[in-house]
Design a protein around this motif. Structure first.
Motif, PDB file in Angstrom:
ATOM      1  N   ARG A   1       0.816  -1.214   0.000  1.00  0.00           N
ATOM      2  CA  ARG A   1       0.000   0.000   0.000  1.00  0.00           C
ATOM      3  C   ARG A   1       0.853   1.268   0.000  1.00  0.00           C
ATOM      4  NH1 ARG A   1      -0.705  -1.868   5.361  1.00  0.00           N
ATOM      5  NH2 ARG A   1       0.077  -0.393   6.873  1.00  0.00           N
ATOM      6  N   ALA A   2       2.144   1.149   0.293  1.00  0.00           N
ATOM      7  CA  ALA A   2       3.027   2.312   0.280  1.00  0.00           C
ATOM      8  C   ALA A   2       3.377   2.726  -1.147  1.00  0.00           C
ATOM      9  CB  ALA A   2       4.305   2.020   1.053  1.00  0.00           C
ATOM     10  N   LEU A   3       3.176   1.822  -2.096  1.00  0.00           N
ATOM     11  CA  LEU A   3       3.543   2.094  -3.474  1.00  0.00           C
ATOM     12  C   LEU A   3       2.292   2.385  -4.292  1.00  0.00           C
ATOM     13  CD1 LEU A   3       6.222  -0.700  -3.909  1.00  0.00           C
ATOM     14  CD2 LEU A   3       6.603   1.716  -3.416  1.00  0.00           C
ATOM     15  N   THR A   4       1.990   3.671  -4.431  1.00  0.00           N
ATOM     16  CA  THR A   4       0.816   4.095  -5.191  1.00  0.00           C
ATOM     17  C   THR A   4       1.234   5.086  -6.267  1.00  0.00           C
ATOM     18  OG1 THR A   4       0.354   5.861  -3.610  1.00  0.00           O
ATOM     19  CG2 THR A   4      -0.752   3.760  -3.236  1.00  0.00           C
ATOM     20  N   ALA A   5       0.543   5.042  -7.395  1.00  0.00           N
ATOM     21  CA  ALA A   5       0.871   5.918  -8.518  1.00  0.00           C
ATOM     22  C   ALA A   5       0.659   7.379  -8.148  1.00  0.00           C
ATOM     23  CB  ALA A   5       0.018   5.562  -9.726  1.00  0.00           C
ATOM     24  N   ALA A   6       1.540   8.226  -8.675  1.00  0.00           N
ATOM     25  CA  ALA A   6       1.441   9.675  -8.510  1.00  0.00           C
ATOM     26  C   ALA A   6       1.272  10.290  -9.901  1.00  0.00           C
ATOM     27  CB  ALA A   6       2.698  10.217  -7.829  1.00  0.00           C
TER      28      ALA A   6
ATOM     29  N   ALA B   1       4.055   7.698  -5.361  1.00  0.00           N
ATOM     30  CA  ALA B   1       4.034   8.661  -4.259  1.00  0.00           C
ATOM     31  C   ALA B   1       5.297   8.471  -3.417  1.00  0.00           C
ATOM     32  CB  ALA B   1       2.783   8.449  -3.411  1.00  0.00           C
ATOM     33  N   PRO B   2       5.881   9.566  -2.922  1.00  0.00           N
ATOM     34  CA  PRO B   2       7.086   9.424  -2.091  1.00  0.00           C
ATOM     35  C   PRO B   2       6.839   8.481  -0.913  1.00  0.00           C
ATOM     36  CG  PRO B   2       6.689  11.723  -2.608  1.00  0.00           C
ATOM     37  CD  PRO B   2       5.477  10.962  -3.075  1.00  0.00           C
ATOM     38  N   VAL B   3       7.859   7.717  -0.594  1.00  0.00           N
ATOM     39  CA  VAL B   3       7.805   6.776   0.527  1.00  0.00           C
ATOM     40  C   VAL B   3       8.835   7.217   1.543  1.00  0.00           C
ATOM     41  CG1 VAL B   3       8.099   4.374   1.227  1.00  0.00           C
ATOM     42  CG2 VAL B   3       7.094   4.913  -1.005  1.00  0.00           C
ATOM     43  N   GLU B   4       8.382   7.474   2.737  1.00  0.00           N
ATOM     44  CA  GLU B   4       9.282   7.943   3.803  1.00  0.00           C
ATOM     45  C   GLU B   4      10.096   9.142   3.322  1.00  0.00           C
ATOM     46  OE1 GLU B   4      11.451   4.390   4.790  1.00  0.00           O
ATOM     47  OE2 GLU B   4       9.695   3.472   5.713  1.00  0.00           O
ATOM     48  N   GLY B   5       9.443  10.009   2.529  1.00  0.00           N
ATOM     49  CA  GLY B   5      10.074  11.230   2.032  1.00  0.00           C
ATOM     50  C   GLY B   5      11.003  11.033   0.848  1.00  0.00           C
ATOM     51  N   GLU B   6      11.097   9.823   0.328  1.00  0.00           N
ATOM     52  CA  GLU B   6      12.013   9.548  -0.783  1.00  0.00           C
ATOM     53  C   GLU B   6      11.243   9.237  -2.054  1.00  0.00           C
ATOM     54  OE1 GLU B   6      15.406   7.066  -0.064  1.00  0.00           O
ATOM     55  OE2 GLU B   6      15.114   7.249   2.108  1.00  0.00           O
ATOM     56  N   ARG B   7      11.846   9.581  -3.196  1.00  0.00           N
ATOM     57  CA  ARG B   7      11.234   9.333  -4.498  1.00  0.00           C
ATOM     58  C   ARG B   7      11.158   7.843  -4.783  1.00  0.00           C
ATOM     59  NH1 ARG B   7      13.897  12.678  -9.106  1.00  0.00           N
ATOM     60  NH2 ARG B   7      12.132  11.752 -10.155  1.00  0.00           N
ATOM     61  N   ALA B   8      10.119   7.471  -5.524  1.00  0.00           N
ATOM     62  CA  ALA B   8       9.949   6.088  -5.965  1.00  0.00           C
ATOM     63  C   ALA B   8       9.294   6.105  -7.335  1.00  0.00           C
ATOM     64  CB  ALA B   8       9.096   5.316  -4.964  1.00  0.00           C
ATOM     65  N   GLY B   9       9.490   5.052  -8.100  1.00  0.00           N
ATOM     66  CA  GLY B   9       8.885   4.971  -9.415  1.00  0.00           C
ATOM     67  C   GLY B   9       8.810   3.547  -9.906  1.00  0.00           C
ATOM     68  N   LEU B  10       7.922   3.313 -10.854  1.00  0.00           N
ATOM     69  CA  LEU B  10       7.768   2.020 -11.511  1.00  0.00           C
ATOM     70  C   LEU B  10       8.033   2.221 -12.994  1.00  0.00           C
ATOM     71  CD1 LEU B  10       6.779  -0.968 -11.775  1.00  0.00           C
ATOM     72  CD2 LEU B  10       4.449  -0.032 -11.970  1.00  0.00           C
ATOM     73  N   ASP B  11       8.995   1.479 -13.538  1.00  0.00           N
ATOM     74  CA  ASP B  11       9.268   1.521 -14.969  1.00  0.00           C
ATOM     75  C   ASP B  11       8.878   0.190 -15.584  1.00  0.00           C
ATOM     76  OD1 ASP B  11      10.257   4.061 -14.774  1.00  0.00           O
ATOM     77  OD2 ASP B  11      12.328   3.545 -15.257  1.00  0.00           O
ATOM     78  N   LEU B  12       8.152   0.265 -16.678  1.00  0.00           N
ATOM     79  CA  LEU B  12       7.761  -0.900 -17.461  1.00  0.00           C
ATOM     80  C   LEU B  12       8.421  -0.723 -18.822  1.00  0.00           C
ATOM     81  CD1 LEU B  12       4.044  -0.605 -16.423  1.00  0.00           C
ATOM     82  CD2 LEU B  12       5.675  -2.293 -15.533  1.00  0.00           C
ATOM     83  N   ASP B  13       9.405  -1.546 -19.118  1.00  0.00           N
ATOM     84  CA  ASP B  13      10.228  -1.373 -20.317  1.00  0.00           C
ATOM     85  C   ASP B  13      10.094  -2.541 -21.280  1.00  0.00           C
ATOM     86  OD1 ASP B  13      11.576   1.103 -19.612  1.00  0.00           O
ATOM     87  OD2 ASP B  13      12.662  -0.064 -18.108  1.00  0.00           O
ATOM     88  N   TRP B  14      10.419  -2.267 -22.552  1.00  0.00           N
ATOM     89  CA  TRP B  14      10.472  -3.271 -23.615  1.00  0.00           C
ATOM     90  C   TRP B  14       9.108  -3.912 -23.850  1.00  0.00           C
ATOM     91  CZ3 TRP B  14      14.764  -2.322 -26.067  1.00  0.00           C
ATOM     92  CH2 TRP B  14      15.886  -1.917 -25.352  1.00  0.00           C
TER      93      TRP B  14
END
Length: 182
Positions: free
Chosen positions: A11-16, A46-59
């Motif tokens: 639940r900490a990993l949500t799209a921004a 969305a930032p987690v514990e104040g840090e940037r996060a992202g999901l990349d889907l490649d190829w």
């Protein structure tokens, strides 16, 4: 948001807001890879514990004769890089084995992507991460052996998708040709 093992709860990993999608026409004759148009979705989380996060889907090997008509394309794979790659970026690069990505709808150059990745290879924490988000089109990159001009690059791209309305833009790396809608 960290669990007792130092990982993350799903639940900490949500799209921004602010993500994008793009196409890459690429080949590598040294390893026998013929020209292919693949797609990338970059989803900020969305930032987690104040840090940037992202999901990349490649190829992503979405087959679409017109980049302006992507609704309904989808891809799934059961093993990392076969063919798609999914990575969560949070304090490092974390790979996921299984990928399911679908373009649920498209409005102009924006697509709504519904995706789930699972099989936490690098032990980030959540076994599955799911997003449902809108992404803005960022254009195409053409990086092909033997292509030395923008017009040749655009001609080769036309063999994979519609190029009407695309214009060349600078490639900051200087190793490819880039095109975006006018």
């Amino acid at each position: 948001m960290a669990d007792d093992k130092g990982g993350l709860e799903a639940r900490a990993l949500t799209a921004a807001e602010g993500g994008g999608w793009s196409g890459l026409l690429f080949d590598n004759p040294v390893v026998g890879l013929p020209p292919a148009l693949t797609w990338t979705c970059a989803v900020p989380l969305a930032p987690v514990e104040g840090e940037r996060a992202g999901l990349d889907l490649d190829w992503l090997p979405w087959a679409a004769a017109d980049w302006r008509a992507m609704a309904g394309v989808e891809v799934s794979c059961a093993s990392f890089a076969e063919p798609a790659e999914a990575s969560v970026y949070f304090r490092g690069h974390h790979r996921y084995d299984r990928v399911v990505v679908r373009v649920a709808e498209q409005v102009g150059a924006r697509i709504r992507v519904v995706a789930s990745v699972s099989g936490d290879i690098d032990r980030l924490g959540p076994d599955e991460v799911a997003v449902d988000t809108w992404l803005a089109f960022r254009g195409f990159t053409v990086q092909l052996s033997g292509v030395s001009s923008a017009s040749a690059a655009l001609d080769r791209l036309a063999g994979f998708t519609t190029v009407e309305g695309l214009v060349e833009v600078d490639d900051p790396r200087g190793i490819a040709f880039r095109f975006q809608p006018r």
